[in-house]
Design a protein around this motif. Structure first.
Motif, PDB file in Angstrom:
ATOM      1  N   VAL A 193       0.844  -1.209   0.000  1.00 19.26           N
ATOM      2  CA  VAL A 193       0.000   0.000   0.000  1.00 19.26           C
ATOM      3  C   VAL A 193       0.872   1.249   0.000  1.00 19.26           C
ATOM      4  CG1 VAL A 193      -1.655   1.340   1.349  1.00 19.26           C
ATOM      5  CG2 VAL A 193      -1.982  -1.126   1.070  1.00 19.26           C
ATOM      6  N   LEU A 194       1.915   1.254   0.812  1.00 17.11           N
ATOM      7  CA  LEU A 194       2.828   2.409   0.860  1.00 17.11           C
ATOM      8  C   LEU A 194       3.493   2.648  -0.494  1.00 17.11           C
ATOM      9  CD1 LEU A 194       4.536   1.860   4.332  1.00 17.11           C
ATOM     10  CD2 LEU A 194       3.008   3.747   3.705  1.00 17.11           C
ATOM     11  N   VAL A 201       2.370   1.626  -3.544  1.00 12.35           N
ATOM     12  CA  VAL A 201       1.375   1.998  -4.554  1.00 12.35           C
ATOM     13  C   VAL A 201       0.944   3.445  -4.397  1.00 12.35           C
ATOM     14  CG1 VAL A 201      -0.988   1.565  -5.340  1.00 12.35           C
ATOM     15  CG2 VAL A 201       0.544  -0.352  -4.906  1.00 12.35           C
ATOM     16  N   GLU A 202       0.783   3.910  -3.155  1.00 13.80           N
ATOM     17  CA  GLU A 202       0.282   5.263  -2.920  1.00 13.80           C
ATOM     18  C   GLU A 202       1.354   6.327  -3.066  1.00 13.80           C
ATOM     19  OE1 GLU A 202      -1.675   5.338   0.850  1.00 13.80           O
ATOM     20  OE2 GLU A 202      -3.559   4.571   0.004  1.00 13.80           O
ATOM     21  N   ALA A 203       2.624   5.922  -3.162  1.00 16.27           N
ATOM     22  CA  ALA A 203       3.704   6.899  -3.319  1.00 16.27           C
ATOM     23  C   ALA A 203       3.594   7.567  -4.684  1.00 16.27           C
ATOM     24  CB  ALA A 203       5.056   6.215  -3.177  1.00 16.27           C
ATOM     25  N   ALA A 204       3.899   8.836  -4.749  1.00 15.66           N
ATOM     26  CA  ALA A 204       3.870   9.575  -6.011  1.00 15.66           C
ATOM     27  C   ALA A 204       5.296   9.750  -6.504  1.00 15.66           C
ATOM     28  CB  ALA A 204       3.218  10.944  -5.810  1.00 15.66           C
ATOM     29  N   TYR A 214       3.706   3.877 -13.580  1.00 11.97           N
ATOM     30  CA  TYR A 214       4.197   3.357 -12.303  1.00 11.97           C
ATOM     31  C   TYR A 214       3.315   2.229 -11.783  1.00 11.97           C
ATOM     32  CZ  TYR A 214       5.569   3.613  -7.318  1.00 11.97           C
ATOM     33  OH  TYR A 214       5.992   3.318  -6.052  1.00 11.97           O
ATOM     34  N   PHE A 215       2.004   2.443 -11.794  1.00 13.31           N
ATOM     35  CA  PHE A 215       1.083   1.437 -11.267  1.00 13.31           C
ATOM     36  C   PHE A 215       1.136   0.166 -12.113  1.00 13.31           C
ATOM     37  CE2 PHE A 215      -3.176  -0.511 -10.959  1.00 13.31           C
ATOM     38  CZ  PHE A 215      -3.174  -0.803  -9.600  1.00 13.31           C
ATOM     39  N   SER A 264       8.235   6.820   1.852  1.00 16.50           N
ATOM     40  CA  SER A 264       7.162   5.824   1.931  1.00 16.50           C
ATOM     41  C   SER A 264       7.486   4.596   1.086  1.00 16.50           C
ATOM     42  CB  SER A 264       5.830   6.432   1.485  1.00 16.50           C
ATOM     43  OG  SER A 264       5.916   6.900   0.156  1.00 16.50           O
ATOM     44  N   GLN A 265       8.132   4.797  -0.075  1.00 14.36           N
ATOM     45  CA  GLN A 265       8.542   3.669  -0.908  1.00 14.36           C
ATOM     46  C   GLN A 265       9.595   2.824  -0.193  1.00 14.36           C
ATOM     47  OE1 GLN A 265       9.750   6.017  -4.332  1.00 14.36           O
ATOM     48  NE2 GLN A 265       8.108   5.129  -5.563  1.00 14.36           N
ATOM     49  N   GLY A 318       7.963   0.914   2.573  1.00 16.80           N
ATOM     50  CA  GLY A 318       7.178  -0.172   1.990  1.00 16.80           C
ATOM     51  C   GLY A 318       8.060  -1.313   1.518  1.00 16.80           C
TER      52      GLY A 318
END
Length: 301
Positions: free
Chosen positions: A134-135, A137-140, A150-151, A266-267, A270
């Motif tokens: 989750v961390l 995936v939600e990172a920009a 990215y996704f 966050s990446q 994660g």
């Protein structure tokens, strides 16, 4: 030099080699389909000589064994296509970290198809890995820091882990078959699978690209298999599992030093969460203390 020391050196070298694979894929400059085709082709030639040298070509494979090995080869080839495609989309670091969700794919298969029990400890490691996902995936990611999607890269890395788990389940059914011979069958299947799709009418014209492709087949496939299987024969399972984490660490270091990709906080958190959870699953770390036998219920693993 005793077997444990020798096996540790072999496993460490194999995982370090594997950790650099993304670098060679990117530097080859070739389409992913072609990269995987030539990896299989050079790997097949290398493993042919290895199997011949070890006298393994005298082994006659039954139709059942050959079919299972071929199915595993198809899964491995799809795994390579997806993982290598993920590198340019989510970066080598992120794709490798996500790819290390493999142990959880195996646990899922075990529960679904083999009736294996999901313990509280396993579910906890799974929850930690999911939180890490989750961390990530939600990172920009920074613009230009990664590829076009990215996704999609994360999904490809997850799918690659799934097909690796499929190949692992199939390979478990081949106990007693020499692993070098299984690998030879698998890369031969890859050559046959990808030949119709590889761009064979326009081959690389520069020596650099050929050197990268040959290295992927000879070093990252042939030599890596020799080292890894040699180590597996000498080391206890827990030591094999711990040394396997050299692979993602080297991959992340290569991504940072060679391509300048820096993970966001966050990446990074994660990725660390996924790797710790995978280590806990592989090495059998226990999070919960067993209850005393007198308490009645069975101990929680």
């Amino acid at each position: 030099m005793n077997d444990t020391v020798r096996g540790t050196i072999e496993m460490s070298a194999a995982m370090a080699i594997l950790g650099t694979i993304g670098w060679f894929v990117v530097l080859s400059g070739q389409p992913i389909m072609d990269v995987v085709f030539w990896r299989c082709a050079f790997g097949a030639v290398t493993l042919l000589f290895i199997c011949a040298g070890l006298g393994l070509l005298r082994n006659r494979l039954s139709l059942r064994v050959f079919a299972i090995a071929a199915l595993g080869g198809a899964a491995i080839v799809v795994n390579w296509l997806l993982l290598f495609s993920a590198f340019s989309r989510a970066s080598i670091s992120i794709a490798t970290a996500v790819y290390n969700t493999q142990p959880f794919m195996l646990v899922g298969f075990g529960a679904l198809f083999f009736g294996e029990r999901l313990t509280l400890t396993k579910l906890t490691w799974l929850a930690i890995a999911f939180a890490g996902m989750v961390l990530i995936v939600e990172a920009a990611p920074d613009a230009g820091d990664v590829g076009t999607n990215y996704f999609a890269g994360i999904v490809m890395a997850l799918a690659a882990a799934f097909f690796w788990a499929v190949a692992a389940i199939l390979t478990k059914k081949l106990k007693g078959t020499p692993p070098h011979l299984i690998a030879f069958v698998q890369v031969c299947v890859g050559v046959l699978m990808l030949a119709p799709f590889a761009n064979l009418s326009h081959l690389p014209t520069d020596a650099w690209s050929w050197a990268m492709l040959a290295t992927l087949g000879i070093v990252h496939t042939g030599l890596m298999y020799i080292l890894m299987y040699g180590a597996i024969q000498k080391l206890p399972t827990h030591l094999q599992g711990s040394l396997s984490f050299i692979y993602p660490i080297v991959a992340i270091l290569v991504d940072v030093t060679a391509f300048g990709h820096r993970l966001h906080l966050s990446q990074l958190v994660g990725a660390v969460a996924i790797l710790i959870a995978a280590a806990g699953m592989n090495l059998g770390w226990t999070l919960w203390k067993p209850r005393p036998a007198a308490a009645g219920p069975q101990p929680i693993e």
